[in-house]
Write an enzyme that holds these catalytic residues in place. Structure first.
Site, PDB file in Angstrom:
ATOM      1  N   TYR A  80     -51.114 -12.264 -43.664  1.00 17.14           N
ATOM      2  CA  TYR A  80     -50.594 -13.020 -44.796  1.00 17.14           C
ATOM      3  C   TYR A  80     -51.694 -13.335 -45.809  1.00 17.14           C
ATOM      4  O   TYR A  80     -51.736 -14.430 -46.391  1.00 17.14           O
ATOM      5  CB  TYR A  80     -49.938 -14.321 -44.325  1.00 17.14           C
ATOM      6  CG  TYR A  80     -48.716 -14.143 -43.450  1.00 17.14           C
ATOM      7  CD1 TYR A  80     -48.118 -12.895 -43.273  1.00 17.14           C
ATOM      8  CD2 TYR A  80     -48.162 -15.231 -42.771  1.00 17.14           C
ATOM      9  CE1 TYR A  80     -47.007 -12.740 -42.460  1.00 17.14           C
ATOM     10  CE2 TYR A  80     -47.041 -15.090 -41.969  1.00 17.14           C
ATOM     11  CZ  TYR A  80     -46.475 -13.835 -41.804  1.00 17.14           C
ATOM     12  OH  TYR A  80     -45.372 -13.684 -40.993  1.00 17.14           O
ATOM     13  N   SER A 139     -43.815 -10.953 -32.104  1.00 18.01           N
ATOM     14  CA  SER A 139     -42.827 -10.819 -33.173  1.00 18.01           C
ATOM     15  C   SER A 139     -42.342  -9.379 -33.097  1.00 18.01           C
ATOM     16  O   SER A 139     -43.045  -8.451 -33.493  1.00 18.01           O
ATOM     17  CB  SER A 139     -43.479 -11.115 -34.529  1.00 18.01           C
ATOM     18  OG  SER A 139     -42.559 -10.897 -35.573  1.00 18.01           O
TER      19      SER A 139
END
Length: 265
Positions: free
Chosen positions: A67, A164
């Site tokens: 990110y 994830s």
């Protein structure tokens, strides 16, 4: 203000709010799949957003090395208050020069976690998820990432770990081999429901990504956000839905609608 009641994250001993604050938009605006372009918020605007989330009872922040500058910004913005938050970061995906690359080796996993600790200014991380490239089963069985995370957990540098995921098979395996699975689940994407069912059976934590379809909501419902959150929290396995926003009005709206869903109103 009426706070969220905190929910146990599987068997980890961690307790988290039903909404988590996703922070992609604090650190990266390249190569993201949102409907419209956006500017990264200033430190002042980001701090205000984090304060609002916390004031409304959110105690879960989701970040990742992929990110952009998100981890580093959070390390500065949270400061001494970081201990009031359950921080979930990730490993496996790197984002550099506008491109993603992946490394799931044990050596990189350890290096990544140590770097996240430094960036976030923490002595330990609450939760680390493997940021899958879609080859979930191969990563779990052959890469060394889960072994490294299990060692880091044993050493006290992380409290829990998981993945994830992007496939049903990978999600099912992650449910059996780790503490928490993050899955895509919304009214337009129900393929991964068996993973939620398995996590419920095993008593494992579940985070939802794309609960609001990354902003690509159907116009068929009078209130698509409410519809998505009602749908998310109707499954008893769901611990938290991670919703990323840098808009304070959207955050307040998401919080109100999540509370409405949870109240069964």
């Amino acid at each position: 203000m009426n706070h969220f009641s905190q929910r146990p994250l599987g068997q980890t001993g961690l307790c988290v709010s039903a909404l988590g604050l996703g922070t992609v938009k604090l650190g990266r605006n390249q190569g993201v799949k949102y409907p419209s372009a956006f500017e990264l918020p200033s430190d002042e605007a980001a701090a205000e957003l984090i304060r609002l989330a916390n004031d409304c009872g959110i105690n879960l922040i989701d970040t990742a090395p992929a990110y952009g500058t998100s981890e580093e910004r959070l390390g500065k913005l949270l400061g001494a208050g970081a201990r009031n938050w359950v921080i979930c970061s990730k490993t496996g995906e790197e984002f550099e020069n506008g491109q993603s690359r992946f490394d799931f080796s044990a050596a990189h996993t350890r290096k990544s976690v140590e770097r996240s600790l430094k960036r976030l200014n923490r002595d330990w991380l609450d939760l680390v998820l493997v940021h899958s490239n879609g080859e979930d089963v191969d990563i779990i069985e052959n890469s060394g990432a889960f072994d490294a995370l299990a060692q880091l957990k044993q050493q006290g540098l992380i409290r829990a770990f998981g993945m994830s995921t992007k496939t049903v098979e990978g999600g099912l395996l992650a449910a059996r081999e780790s503490d928490c699975v993050m899955v895509t689940y919304n009214p337009q994407h129900t393929l991964e429901q068996p993973v939620l069912d398995e996590c419920q059976r095993l008593g494992k934590g579940v985070f939802l990504k794309k609960a609001l379809a990354s902003g690509h909501l159907s116009g068929d419902d009078a209130d698509p956000v409410q519809h998505c959150l009602d749908f998310a929290f109707a499954h008893p396995a769901v611990t938290s839905a991670i919703v990323g926003t840098i808009n304070r009005h959207h955050l307040r709206d998401n919080i109100a609608k999540a509370k409405h869903s949870l109240s069964g109103a």
